[in-house]
Design a protein around this motif. Structure first.
Motif, PDB file in Angstrom:
ATOM      1  N   ARG A 254       0.832  -1.198   0.000  1.00 31.74           N
ATOM      2  CA  ARG A 254       0.000   0.000   0.000  1.00 31.74           C
ATOM      3  C   ARG A 254       0.876   1.262   0.000  1.00 31.74           C
ATOM      4  N   ILE A 255       1.941   1.250   0.794  1.00 30.68           N
ATOM      5  CA  ILE A 255       2.869   2.394   0.782  1.00 30.68           C
ATOM      6  C   ILE A 255       3.491   2.545  -0.599  1.00 30.68           C
ATOM      7  N   LYS A 256       3.870   1.425  -1.182  1.00 30.79           N
ATOM      8  CA  LYS A 256       4.482   1.461  -2.509  1.00 30.79           C
ATOM      9  C   LYS A 256       3.512   2.025  -3.543  1.00 30.79           C
ATOM     10  N   ASN A 257       2.277   1.563  -3.539  1.00 28.22           N
ATOM     11  CA  ASN A 257       1.323   1.919  -4.587  1.00 28.22           C
ATOM     12  C   ASN A 257       0.674   3.286  -4.390  1.00 28.22           C
ATOM     13  N   GLU A 258       0.497   3.716  -3.134  1.00 27.90           N
ATOM     14  CA  GLU A 258      -0.235   4.948  -2.880  1.00 27.90           C
ATOM     15  C   GLU A 258       0.649   6.132  -2.484  1.00 27.90           C
TER      16      GLU A 258
END
Length: 299
Positions: A254-258
């Motif tokens: 989620r950190i990577k994508n958002e």
């Protein structure tokens, strides 16, 4: 209410000194080095004096003194010898034992005196890595074996925390020399192990980088806000108890994508809850480290 632990089992002595209970019994029987008291059911127990004596004897023994020789010394000579032989080889064990005694007795003065003596010979960085980290590892085991109570752990951890804050402030007074990236340090919601992250904040500042320390219980939305303000961010976090193992992978993705997306920002992670996915996640910008030193070497 009694706030200081004053009675110790032989198992406590084993945990605190590193000497096996069987060996302690042999030393007692053969050399009379300790003077245990006994319950009505004939179970050994020991006072603070005996604990301190055993810690000093352990240091002398590790330094090469034979137990048969130590047993012939008057009791008052043993601490004198300990002070005389303190050197680069033995200062670590001596300091750790002193800090453990400070913890057991909730003795702030002993902690400060021991710390200041170390500071006359070592840098704060050396003290933290050579003394505090092994001490904290030992304390974790002592707590797990019920040798100490959570109050002991909180007491010593907060004294270390005070020194960490003071030394971090000293290096942060200086203008950062390396401005190409910003380090943002945070802990996820419910993650409680902040001391390691605070030490990384010190190391990052010491290495001349700008750091933004957000601390514990940081909501995901706060990270998004930071990402809107700065470019080229290195997010740094510990994951020891939170997120739980089964949720770590989703949290990282989620950190990577958002947040990181296609930018040059990165996420650096430590903690045992990342160990099981160390080889599983292989994405640009996501870096997992097995130890503090491994991450520090990357700076």
């Amino acid at each position: 209410m009694q706030s200081v632990k004053s009675v110790f089992s032989i198992k406590d002595l084993e945990n605190l000194s590193g000497i096996k209970a069987h060996t302690i019994r042999i030393w007692e029987k053969r050399y009379n080095i300790l003077e245990p008291m006994r319950t009505e059911t004939n179970i050994r127990f020991y006072d603070i004096y005996n604990l301190q004596k055993l810690l000093n004897i352990t240091l002398l023994h590790n330094y090469g003194y034979k137990i048969s020789t130590i047993s012939k010394y008057p009791a008052e000579k043993i601490p004198v010898l300990v002070r005389e032989i303190i050197s680069e080889k033995s200062v670590k064990n001596h300091a750790i034992n002193a800090f453990k005694m400070a913890m057991i007795n909730f003795d702030q003065s002993l902690f400060i005196t021991t710390y200041n003596n170390l500071l006359s010979e070592k840098s704060f960085r050396e003290i933290f890595n050579e003394i505090f980290i092994p001490l904290l590892n030992e304390i974790g085991l002592l707590w797990q074996t019920d040798t100490i109570k959570p109050a002991h752990e909180h007491f010593i951890s907060n004294l270390i925390l005070q020194k960490l804050i003071i030394n971090t402030e000293k290096v942060q007074i200086l203008e950062p020399e390396k401005k190409e990236k910003v380090f943002v340090l945070f802990l996820p919601i419910n993650e409680v192990h902040e001391l390691g992250l605070m030490y990384l904040n010190y190391e990052i500042s010491l290495n001349g980088y700008r750091s933004i320390y957000l601390g514990a219980n940081i909501p995901f939305e706060d990270l998004k806000d930071i990402a809107q303000i700065f470019n080229d961010i290195v997010f740094v976090s510990y994951m020891t108890v939170s997120p739980e193992k089964e949720a770590v992978e989703d949290y990282i993705l989620r950190i990577k994508n958002e947040i990181i997306k296609e930018t040059s920002s990165e996420l650096w992670l430590l903690g045992k809850n990342t160990e099981h996915i160390y080889q599983k996640i292989n994405l640009p910008g996501i870096n997992m480290f097995r130890s503090l030193n491994e991450l520090i070497t990357r700076l």
